[in-house]
Write a protein that holds these residues in place. Sequence first.
Motif: not given
Length: 256
Positions: A84-88, A117-120, A125-126, A157-159
């Motif tokens: 489930l990539p968050l590819d930054f 972090y704003v982008e994350l 949400k996806q 994501l943990s937070a």
Amino acid sequence: MKKTLSEAGIRSILNFRDAGGLTNSRGGKMRKGLIYRSANPDKISKEDLERLKLLGIKMIVDLRGPSEFSAGRAETPGIKRISLPLDFESATRKKLIPLITRHFNPEEINKVISDLYVELVEASKQVLPEVAGLILNAGNTPILIHCQAGKDRTGVLSALLQMIAGAGRDEIIKDYLASNDHLIPHFKQKLRIRKIFTLGFFPSDAVIHTVKQKHEDIQIVFDMVENHYGGINGYLSESGFDMSQLDKLKDVLTER
């Protein structure tokens, strides 16, 4: 019986820990032994793979992009993997490297990480509804969530999951910052060796500053969730999560 994290003694996976155990506002706690978090398990030893199985881990959720996968990464037979990539990673690295190697400017580094972090928060949400769906299916849990170092993407994501469980802000921040206890000694050791080989010219201080988790970054997550979405329920709703499953999700995430 599932063994505790301390009994498991995971050593070949950096920054490995249980994301649960945090006290919530209802007097209960976020369930332990349900969600684990870590840096990448690409080099997991056979012994630690067996320890993951002793913990009951059934699924590994990888938040990295394909370009970050290690060549020859260890197989995990008996444990499913999902991407489930968050590819930054590559984009952030391009911004940070000049600030680390050419001149050490903490303020500029902090700005790049704050923007990340704003982008994350937006990009998560996806991913959050997908992870929540996995957690709601007992056949998938316990799960291990990881990115490369297990601190930024995994930390956000943990937070978010801890917020859903009703964990207190101070406890979420404490868990987020705990990555420093795992990562800073590891990087200092690696960088000490590299500095020797470069005759002292390697920018160790800049790298450590970049790696270090900072209070203001996790604060961005709280501020965005609260100010832009009216709280974690609003964030979940905007993510496309089926809100009719929210009470069930909270029950799964918490213990009395």
